[in-house]
Design an enzyme around this catalytic site. Structure first.
Site, PDB file in Angstrom:
ATOM      1  N   ASP A  34       0.956  -1.188  -0.015  1.00 31.64           N
ATOM      2  CA  ASP A  34       0.055   0.065  -0.005  1.00 31.64           C
ATOM      3  C   ASP A  34       0.787   1.304   0.013  1.00 31.64           C
ATOM      4  O   ASP A  34       1.813   1.261   0.769  1.00 31.64           O
ATOM      5  CB  ASP A  34      -1.083  -0.058   1.343  1.00 31.64           C
ATOM      6  CG  ASP A  34      -1.824   1.046   1.049  1.00 31.64           C
ATOM      7  OD1 ASP A  34      -2.860   1.052   0.384  1.00 31.64           O
ATOM      8  OD2 ASP A  34      -1.962   2.321   2.101  1.00 31.64           O
ATOM      9  N   ASN A  42      -2.744  12.688  -2.953  1.00 35.31           N
ATOM     10  CA  ASN A  42      -3.533  12.980  -4.073  1.00 35.31           C
ATOM     11  C   ASN A  42      -4.296  14.386  -3.702  1.00 35.31           C
ATOM     12  O   ASN A  42      -4.194  15.218  -4.690  1.00 35.31           O
ATOM     13  CB  ASN A  42      -4.810  11.869  -3.975  1.00 35.31           C
ATOM     14  CG  ASN A  42      -4.868  11.431  -5.418  1.00 35.31           C
ATOM     15  OD1 ASN A  42      -4.065  11.669  -6.248  1.00 35.31           O
ATOM     16  ND2 ASN A  42      -5.997  10.630  -5.558  1.00 35.31           N
ATOM     17  N   HIS A  47      -5.123  14.699  -8.730  1.00 37.24           N
ATOM     18  CA  HIS A  47      -5.666  13.266  -9.399  1.00 37.24           C
ATOM     19  C   HIS A  47      -4.277  12.946 -10.367  1.00 37.24           C
ATOM     20  O   HIS A  47      -4.028  11.777 -10.515  1.00 37.24           O
ATOM     21  CB  HIS A  47      -6.708  13.172  -9.540  1.00 37.24           C
ATOM     22  CG  HIS A  47      -7.579  13.415  -8.758  1.00 37.24           C
ATOM     23  ND1 HIS A  47      -7.833  12.312  -7.600  1.00 37.24           N
ATOM     24  CD2 HIS A  47      -8.414  14.295  -8.056  1.00 37.24           C
ATOM     25  CE1 HIS A  47      -8.647  12.663  -6.598  1.00 37.24           C
ATOM     26  NE2 HIS A  47      -9.159  13.816  -7.161  1.00 37.24           N
ATOM     27  N   ASP A  51      -2.227   9.557 -10.103  1.00 38.45           N
ATOM     28  CA  ASP A  51      -2.129   8.649 -11.325  1.00 38.45           C
ATOM     29  C   ASP A  51      -0.737   8.221 -11.570  1.00 38.45           C
ATOM     30  O   ASP A  51      -0.085   7.102 -11.785  1.00 38.45           O
ATOM     31  CB  ASP A  51      -3.009   8.817 -12.472  1.00 38.45           C
ATOM     32  CG  ASP A  51      -4.222   8.817 -12.372  1.00 38.45           C
ATOM     33  OD1 ASP A  51      -4.847   8.510 -11.284  1.00 38.45           O
ATOM     34  OD2 ASP A  51      -5.197   9.472 -13.133  1.00 38.45           O
ATOM     35  N   GLU A  78      -4.658   2.347  -4.480  1.00 36.93           N
ATOM     36  CA  GLU A  78      -3.341   2.543  -4.193  1.00 36.93           C
ATOM     37  C   GLU A  78      -2.536   1.219  -3.829  1.00 36.93           C
ATOM     38  O   GLU A  78      -1.646   1.322  -2.954  1.00 36.93           O
ATOM     39  CB  GLU A  78      -2.803   3.824  -3.409  1.00 36.93           C
ATOM     40  CG  GLU A  78      -3.070   3.779  -1.914  1.00 36.93           C
ATOM     41  CD  GLU A  78      -4.522   4.024  -1.734  1.00 36.93           C
ATOM     42  OE1 GLU A  78      -4.757   4.057  -0.323  1.00 36.93           O
ATOM     43  OE2 GLU A  78      -5.522   4.239  -2.337  1.00 36.93           O
TER      44      GLU A  78
END
Length: 171
Positions: A34, A42, A47, A51, A78
């Site tokens: 994780d 974020n 965003h 990504d 994630e």
């Protein structure tokens, strides 16, 4: 988006490798990975940067795998899952290398380390009749939870019998 397998492929491959390891008596290890403090990343960077972070972490994880049967997959959001057939938990700890992600050096001012880090939960052992893919995943998830609870940026290993869900820090 990530260049690695998706959850559906992971689930199919995990099931097939688990059955194969049951027949052969080989060991199998699975990692849950994780990205630490991803929501704050974020929120701070947007965003599009999120990504890109996920893509770069996926590629760093994939670069740690050396054998054709090893698999890294985006498990959701994630979170990633890594499948290591014919690998003991002790040997899997060598693959559970956070340094590959740290070397990518993705800036994250919201992290105590100043860059993106990952936490890893590891479970593995022989694929006996008393274990299942579900119990292995639950053990790896429990180990990941402990890694997060202990401050992130670390690896925790489930006990040798993944159906027991006991966890200890790696090392």
């Amino acid at each position: 988006m990530t260049g690695v397998a998706n959850r559906r492929r992971f689930d199919r491959t995990f099931d097939a490798e688990f059955k194969r390891c049951q027949r052969s008596g080989a060991q199998l290890s699975v990692l849950f990975v994780d990205i630490d403090k991803f929501k704050s990343f974020n929120d701070a960077y947007g965003h599009s940067a999120g990504d890109d972070c996920i893509r770069r972490v996926a590629q760093a994880l994939a670069s740690c795998l050396k054998r054709p049967a090893d698999l890294v997959a985006r498990y959701g959001g994630e979170e990633f899952a890594v499948l290591l057939p014919e690998t003991t938990p002790a040997n899997a700890q060598g693959v559970a290398e956070r340094k590959a992600v740290a070397d990518v050096a993705i800036l994250h001012e919201g992290s105590a380390h100043g860059c993106v880090t990952i936490s890893i939960g590891l479970a593995g052992g022989k694929c006996e009749t008393r274990t299942s893919t579900a119990s292995m995943l639950a053990a790896a998830d429990g180990a990941l939870y402990v890694a997060k609870e202990q401050g992130c940026n670390q690896v925790c290993v489930a006990a040798d019998n993944p159906s027991l869900r006991l966890v200890r820090p790696a090392g």
